[in-house]
Design a protein around this motif. Structure first.
Motif, PDB file in Angstrom:
ATOM      1  N   THR A   1       0.827  -1.201   0.000  1.00 22.34           N
ATOM      2  CA  THR A   1       0.000   0.000   0.000  1.00 22.34           C
ATOM      3  C   THR A   1       0.864   1.255   0.000  1.00 22.34           C
ATOM      4  O   THR A   1       0.623   2.187  -0.773  1.00 22.34           O
ATOM      5  N   MET A   2       1.863   1.267   0.871  1.00 17.29           N
ATOM      6  CA  MET A   2       2.734   2.444   0.953  1.00 17.29           C
ATOM      7  C   MET A   2       3.483   2.663  -0.366  1.00 17.29           C
ATOM      8  O   MET A   2       3.580   3.794  -0.849  1.00 17.29           O
ATOM      9  N   TYR A   3       4.007   1.593  -0.936  1.00  9.11           N
ATOM     10  CA  TYR A   3       4.750   1.714  -2.191  1.00  9.11           C
ATOM     11  C   TYR A   3       3.828   2.168  -3.324  1.00  9.11           C
ATOM     12  O   TYR A   3       4.192   3.043  -4.116  1.00  9.11           O
ATOM     13  N   ASN A   4       2.651   1.576  -3.394  1.00 15.06           N
ATOM     14  CA  ASN A   4       1.691   1.917  -4.453  1.00 15.06           C
ATOM     15  C   ASN A   4       1.278   3.381  -4.364  1.00 15.06           C
ATOM     16  O   ASN A   4       1.258   4.098  -5.370  1.00 15.06           O
ATOM     17  N   MET A   5       0.951   3.847  -3.175  1.00 13.84           N
ATOM     18  CA  MET A   5       0.533   5.244  -3.005  1.00 13.84           C
ATOM     19  C   MET A   5       1.712   6.205  -3.252  1.00 13.84           C
ATOM     20  O   MET A   5       1.523   7.281  -3.831  1.00 13.84           O
ATOM     21  N   ALA A   6       2.910   5.811  -2.844  1.00 15.39           N
ATOM     22  CA  ALA A   6       4.091   6.657  -3.098  1.00 15.39           C
ATOM     23  C   ALA A   6       4.358   6.775  -4.596  1.00 15.39           C
ATOM     24  O   ALA A   6       4.680   7.868  -5.086  1.00 15.39           O
ATOM     25  N   GLN A   7       4.222   5.684  -5.318  1.00 20.71           N
ATOM     26  CA  GLN A   7       4.420   5.713  -6.769  1.00 20.71           C
ATOM     27  C   GLN A   7       3.366   6.592  -7.444  1.00 20.71           C
ATOM     28  O   GLN A   7       3.662   7.363  -8.354  1.00 20.71           O
TER      29      GLN A   7
ATOM     30  N   ALA B   1       1.738   9.055  -6.061  1.00 21.54           N
ATOM     31  CA  ALA B   1       1.997  10.452  -5.698  1.00 21.54           C
ATOM     32  C   ALA B   1       3.192  10.991  -6.482  1.00 21.54           C
ATOM     33  O   ALA B   1       3.176  12.137  -6.947  1.00 21.54           O
ATOM     34  N   ARG B   2       4.212  10.163  -6.662  1.00 24.67           N
ATOM     35  CA  ARG B   2       5.406  10.593  -7.397  1.00 24.67           C
ATOM     36  C   ARG B   2       5.087  10.887  -8.858  1.00 24.67           C
ATOM     37  O   ARG B   2       5.626  11.800  -9.460  1.00 24.67           O
TER      38      ARG B   2
END
Length: 159
Positions: free
Chosen positions: A86-92, A94-95
């Motif tokens: 979840t954190m990686y997906n949302m960070a990607q 957002a990036r």
């Protein structure tokens, strides 16, 4: 001129966007789960293999032992994998400014997180099922093989 329809403040997520978020999450989730499983399997292998080999446990039982400990390891791994995914997906997202684009389209934050909640709910339900139905059986088999490792053959569990 044609009619002008204002964008509603709470637009629902389209099926395409839902599948896009879900697909990206599942790819990262599976990768994280596999990575954690391999790491825990290696540590378990290093810890338990010496005792199993010293007591001359058969190769078949050795493979079964490491197969039977997987559901329990998976039960412990999945929450961390889901969080990391979840954190990686949302960070990607957002990036790549995808979250900003979705918000500009009028999609609510709840709409963006709906696919994540769906997959988390499915994983939670499946983990309850694994805990109730799979882990007790595999734990008995692990204990049977451990008893062989300890030099005590358990003949009551023959199938």
């Amino acid at each position: 001129l044609g009619k002008f329809e204002p964008v509603s403040p709470k637009r629902k997520v389209s099926k395409i966007l839902f599948r896009y978020i879900l697909r990206d999450l599942i790819v990262v989730l599976l990768s994280a789960t596999l990575a954690f499983a391999v790491i825990l399997l290696v540590f378990s292998l290093m810890e338990d293999l010496d005792g199993l080999i010293k007591n001359k446990v058969e190769t078949k039982d050795l493979f079964l032992y490491f197969l039977y400990i997987q559901p329990q390891l998976l039960f412990h791994i999945m929450p961390f994998s889901l969080m990391l995914g979840t954190m990686y997906n949302m960070a990607q997202m957002a990036r790549n400014s995808e979250l900003s684009a979705m918000r500009a389209m009028g999609i609510s934050v709840t709409g963006v997180y709906t696919p994540i909640l769906v997959i988390a709910t499915c994983i939670g339900i499946s983990m309850i099922a694994v805990q109730e139905y799979v882990i007790p059986y595999t734990q008995k088999e692990v204990e049977r093989i451990d008893s062989i490792e300890d030099g005590v053959e358990d003949t009551t569990q023959q199938r």
